[in-house]
Design an enzyme around this catalytic site. Structure first.
Site, PDB file in Angstrom:
ATOM      1  N   HIS A 273       0.852  -1.238   0.012  1.00  0.00           N
ATOM      2  CA  HIS A 273       0.105  -0.050   0.095  1.00  0.00           C
ATOM      3  C   HIS A 273       0.905   1.278  -0.070  1.00  0.00           C
ATOM      4  CE1 HIS A 273      -3.329   2.665   0.691  1.00  0.00           C
ATOM      5  NE2 HIS A 273      -4.253   1.730   0.769  1.00  0.00           N
ATOM      6  N   ASP A 327      -7.684  -5.521   0.401  1.00  0.00           N
ATOM      7  CA  ASP A 327      -8.349  -6.437  -0.741  1.00  0.00           C
ATOM      8  C   ASP A 327      -7.728  -7.934  -0.340  1.00  0.00           C
ATOM      9  OD1 ASP A 327      -9.708  -4.749  -2.285  1.00  0.00           O
ATOM     10  OD2 ASP A 327      -7.818  -4.067  -3.143  1.00  0.00           O
TER      11      ASP A 327
HETATM   12  N1  CMC Z   1       4.160  -7.563  -3.940  1.00  0.00           N
HETATM   13  C1  CMC Z   1       5.502  -7.548  -4.206  1.00  0.00           C
HETATM   14  N2  CMC Z   1       6.268  -6.527  -4.259  1.00  0.00           N
HETATM   15  C2  CMC Z   1       5.541  -5.354  -3.977  1.00  0.00           C
HETATM   16  C3  CMC Z   1       4.261  -5.448  -3.783  1.00  0.00           C
HETATM   17  C4  CMC Z   1       3.459  -6.630  -3.768  1.00  0.00           C
HETATM   18  N3  CMC Z   1       2.260  -6.409  -3.707  1.00  0.00           N
HETATM   19  N4  CMC Z   1       3.602  -4.174  -3.666  1.00  0.00           N
HETATM   20  C5  CMC Z   1       4.885  -3.178  -3.799  1.00  0.00           C
HETATM   21  N5  CMC Z   1       5.992  -3.944  -3.819  1.00  0.00           N
HETATM   22  C6  CMC Z   1       7.277  -3.718  -4.124  1.00  0.00           C
HETATM   23  C7  CMC Z   1       7.652  -3.291  -5.322  1.00  0.00           C
HETATM   24  O1  CMC Z   1       7.906  -4.436  -6.242  1.00  0.00           O
HETATM   25  C8  CMC Z   1       8.642  -2.061  -5.293  1.00  0.00           C
HETATM   26  O2  CMC Z   1       9.973  -3.083  -5.024  1.00  0.00           O
HETATM   27  P1  CMC Z   1      11.448  -2.246  -5.570  1.00  0.00           P
HETATM   28  O3  CMC Z   1      11.404  -0.863  -4.802  1.00  0.00           O
HETATM   29  O4  CMC Z   1      12.473  -3.337  -5.231  1.00  0.00           O
HETATM   30  O5  CMC Z   1      11.167  -2.231  -7.103  1.00  0.00           O
HETATM   31  C9  CMC Z   1       8.135  -1.613  -3.963  1.00  0.00           C
HETATM   32  O6  CMC Z   1       7.559  -2.623  -3.325  1.00  0.00           O
HETATM   33  C10 CMC Z   1       7.412  -0.395  -4.319  1.00  0.00           C
HETATM   34  O7  CMC Z   1       6.058  -0.735  -5.163  1.00  0.00           O
HETATM   35  P2  CMC Z   1       5.490   0.327  -5.787  1.00  0.00           P
HETATM   36  O8  CMC Z   1       4.481  -0.590  -6.799  1.00  0.00           O
HETATM   37  O9  CMC Z   1       6.228   1.279  -6.539  1.00  0.00           O
HETATM   38  O10 CMC Z   1       4.667   0.851  -4.803  1.00  0.00           O
HETATM   39  P3  CMC Z   1       3.219   2.023  -4.755  1.00  0.00           P
HETATM   40  O11 CMC Z   1       3.222   2.648  -3.642  1.00  0.00           O
HETATM   41  O12 CMC Z   1       3.513   2.607  -6.040  1.00  0.00           O
HETATM   42  O13 CMC Z   1       2.007   0.792  -5.165  1.00  0.00           O
HETATM   43  C11 CMC Z   1       0.494  -0.800  -4.611  1.00  0.00           C
HETATM   44  C12 CMC Z   1       1.322   0.379  -4.189  1.00  0.00           C
HETATM   45  C13 CMC Z   1      -0.805  -0.830  -3.723  1.00  0.00           C
HETATM   46  C14 CMC Z   1      -0.050  -0.229  -6.195  1.00  0.00           C
HETATM   47  C15 CMC Z   1       1.379  -1.788  -4.824  1.00  0.00           C
HETATM   48  O14 CMC Z   1       1.836  -2.332  -3.480  1.00  0.00           O
HETATM   49  C16 CMC Z   1       0.635  -3.270  -5.608  1.00  0.00           C
HETATM   50  O15 CMC Z   1       0.886  -3.220  -6.908  1.00  0.00           O
HETATM   51  N6  CMC Z   1       0.148  -3.937  -4.661  1.00  0.00           N
HETATM   52  C17 CMC Z   1      -0.583  -5.174  -5.330  1.00  0.00           C
HETATM   53  C18 CMC Z   1      -2.051  -4.703  -6.034  1.00  0.00           C
HETATM   54  C19 CMC Z   1      -2.930  -4.576  -4.709  1.00  0.00           C
HETATM   55  O16 CMC Z   1      -3.200  -5.304  -3.696  1.00  0.00           O
HETATM   56  N7  CMC Z   1      -3.795  -3.576  -4.865  1.00  0.00           N
HETATM   57  C20 CMC Z   1      -4.861  -3.048  -3.928  1.00  0.00           C
HETATM   58  C21 CMC Z   1      -4.386  -1.739  -2.956  1.00  0.00           C
HETATM   59  S1  CMC Z   1      -5.257  -1.481  -1.559  1.00  0.00           S
HETATM   60  C22 CMC Z   1      -6.816  -1.152  -2.014  1.00  0.00           C
HETATM   61  C23 CMC Z   1      -7.220  -0.031  -3.248  1.00  0.00           C
HETATM   62  O17 CMC Z   1      -6.214   0.942  -3.089  1.00  0.00           O
HETATM   63  O18 CMC Z   1      -7.907  -0.346  -4.108  1.00  0.00           O
END
Ligand code: CMC
Length: 396
Positions: A273, A327
Site C-alpha cells: 500500500h 483486498d
Molecule cells: N508484491 C510484491 N512487491 C511489492 C508489492 C506486492 N504486492 N507491492 C509493492 N511491492 C514492491 C515493489 O515491487 C517495489 O519494489 P522495488 O522498490 O524493489 O522495485 C516497492 O515495493 C514499491 O512498489 P510500488 O509499486 O512502487 O509501490 P506503490 O506505492 O506505487 O504501489 C500498490 C502500491 C498498492 C499499487 C502496490 O503495493 C501493488 O501493486 N499491490 C498489489 C495490488 C494490490 O493489492 N492493490 C490493492 C491496493 S489497496 C486497495 C485499493 O487501493 O484499492
C-alpha cells in the site's frame, strides 16, 4: 503497458520536483479521513474505523462522511427513509442494461449506468443544497440496485425489485442472491461496507475530485471514479487475490509461490500500500469478519492458503513494509456471502460512493479546477513532411 515508474526528476526550467504517482505531494486539504501508515490507524471524521465497524451502520457512516458529524436518531431515520424511497431505478436504465453484452465486466456496466443517471437530473444545480442532498440519496440508493440488476440481467433474468422491509445491506444481498440473507451475514456485509467507505486521496477519489473540480454533475463524478477503481492496482485487486490463492492451491505451496513471484518481480495481489508500512487496519478487521462467517457457515479452504501466504510473506516482504491490504481478506468474506467474484469490485464501489460524494462536496466548498503541469519530453521544431515522402511510422 505504460512507462516504468521512475524516481524523482527535477524540472529543468523551473526547478519544480516531479514525483511519479504524486507520492507525498499534497493536492488538497481535507477534513474527511486520516491515515497513519506507520501506526496502522484509520479514522473517518476523527472516529477510528474500528469503532465505526463495531457500532455504526453503513448509512450512518455515510452520513458522517458526507455531512461531517454523526446524525441524530431523527436525522438518521430520515436519511434511511429517503434512501429506501429512491432504491428503484428507472425501467429505461434497466432496458439500457439489457443491451450491455452479458460477458462485459460488471464494473463497466456500473460505470455506464452510473453515468446514465446524469441524463435524468439537471447538472446546473450543484450549488443548490436540495439538489446536493437528493443526488447523494439517489446515488447511495441506486448504485446497489444497479449492481444487483446487472448480475441477473446478464443471465437473461429480470432484476429483483428492492424490498422495503429490508435494511440497506440485507436488501442488497437479497437482490443479489435472490433470497433473504441471514441477519449475521447482512450485518457482516454492512461492516464490510463501512470499512471500504473512504480512504483519503487514493486514485479513484482523486479522479472524483478532479472531475468534481470542473463543476460537472455528481453522476459524472461517480462514473469517473468507478472507472478508476476498476483497475487491478486499485479496487480490482480483490478479484485477483482469490485467483492467486486458488493458483497456490495449498498452504504448503505458499512459500514456493512467493519465491517465484518475487524472483520474477510479480506483485503479490492484496499486498502493499502506498500509505501503510504495516498491516492495513481494515485487513485486520476483515480477517476477523471472515473468521466469524466461517465459524457460522463453514470454512473456505482458501483461508488456510491466505494465512500461510501472509505468514511466509512477513519474512520476505515485511522488511520492505509490504503487508496485507484491504483486498487480501475481503474476497474470502464476499465469496462466503454468495457474491460472485466479478462483483467484488462493484461491491467496493457501492461502499466507496460514500467517500467519493464526501470529497465531491468538500471539493465544491473550496474549488479550483485541477490543472497540473507536465515536463515535456517530446520532439522539438520538426519540419512538415508530405505524405508521399514519409517513412513508415514506428508508432502503431
Ligand atoms: N508484491 C510484491 N512487491 C511489492 C508489492 C506486492 N504486492 N507491492 C509493492 N511491492 C514492491 C515493489 O515491487 C517495489 O519494489 P522495488 O522498490 O524493489 O522495485 C516497492 O515495493 C514499491 O512498489 P510500488 O509499486 O512502487 O509501490 P506503490 O506505492 O506505487 O504501489 C500498490 C502500491 C498498492 C499499487 C502496490 O503495493 C501493488 O501493486 N499491490 C498489489 C495490488 C494490490 O493489492 N492493490 C490493492 C491496493 S489497496 C486497495 C485499493 O487501493 O484499492
Amino acid at each position: 503497458m505504460g512507462q516504468e515508474p521512475v524516481g524523482e526528476i527535477h524540472h529543468d526550467r523551473s526547478g519544480i520536483v516531479f514525483r511519479p504517482g504524486l507520492e507525498g505531494v499534497p493536492v488538497t486539504q481535507s477534513a474527511i479521513c486520516d491515515i497513519d501508515g506507520l501506526q496502522g490507524s484509520l479514522t473517518y471524521r476523527g472516529y477510528p474505523v474500528e469503532d465505526l465497524a463495531a457500532h455504526s451502520t453503513f448509512l450512518e457512516t455515510t452520513y458522517l462522511l458526507i455531512w461531517g458529524d454523526l446524525p441524530s436518531p431523527r436525522q438518521l431515520r430520515d436519511f434511511e427513509a429517503e434512501v429506501q424511497m429512491h432504491r428503484r431505478v428507472s425501467f429505461r436504465v434497466r432496458d439500457m442494461m439489457k443491451c450491455f453484452p452479458a460477458t462485459g465486466h460488471p464494473m463497466d456496466a456500473l460505470q455506464s449506468s452510473a453515468a446514465s443517471l446524469g441524463l435524468f437530473y439537471s447538472r446546473r444545480a450543484i450549488d443548490n443544497p436540495k439538489y446536493v442532498y437528493e443526488a447523494v440519496v439517489r446515488l447511495i440508493a441506486k448504485i446497489p440496485t444497479m449492481v444487483a440488476a446487472f448480475k441477473l440481467i446478464r443471465k437473461g433474468q429480470d432484476p429483483i425489485q428492492p424490498r422495503d422491509d429490508l435494511a440497506y445491506s440485507a436488501n442488497f444481498l437479497y437482490m443479489l442472491t435472490e433470497r433473504e440473507p441471514d441477519p449475521l451475514a447482512a450485518r457482516i456485509f454492512d461492516r464490510c461496507l463501512i470499512l471500504h467507505a473512504e480512504h483519503s486521496l487514493n486514485a479513484s477519489t482523486f479522479s472524483a475530485r478532479v472531475t468534481a473540480s470542473t463543476l460537472t454533475d455528481p453522476y459524472a463524478v461517480v462514473a469517473s471514479a468507478v472507472g478508476t477503481l476498476a483497475g487491478p492496482l486499485h479496487g480490482g485487486a480483490n478479484e485477483d487475490v482469490l485467483a492467486m490463492l486458488e493458483e497456490i492451491g495449498s498452504p504448503e505451496r505458499a512459500g514456493e509461490y512467493l519465491d517465484e513471484a518475487i524472483a520474477s518481480k510479480r506483485k503479490i495481489m492484496g499486498f502493499g500500500h502506498r500509505e501503510y508500512r504495516v498491516k492495513d487496519p481494515r485487513a485486520v478487521i476483515l480477517q476477523g469478519l471472515a473468521e466469524e462467517l466461517f465459524a457460522r457457515f463453514g470454512k473456505d479452504e482458501m483461508y488456510d492458503v491466505a494465512r500461510a501466504l501472509e505468514h511466509e510473506a512477513a519474512e520476505r516482504l515485511g522488511p520492505k513494509g509490504i503487508y496485507p491490504n484491504v483486498d487480501f481478506y475481503s474476497g474470502l468474506v464476499y465469496r462466503k456471502l454468495g457474491i460472485p467474484r466479478d462483483l467484488f469490485t462493484p461491491v467496493f464501489a457501492i461502499s466507496r460512493v460514500a467517500g467519493w460524494l464526501a470529497h465531491w462536496r468538500e471539493q465544491l466548498g473550496a474549488n479550483r479546477i485541477f490543472r497540473p503541469s507536465q515536463i515535456y519530453t517530446g520532439a522539438q521544431a520538426r519540419n512538415w513532411i508530405p505524405g508521399e515522402d514519409r517513412p513508415p511510422s514506428a508508432g502503431a
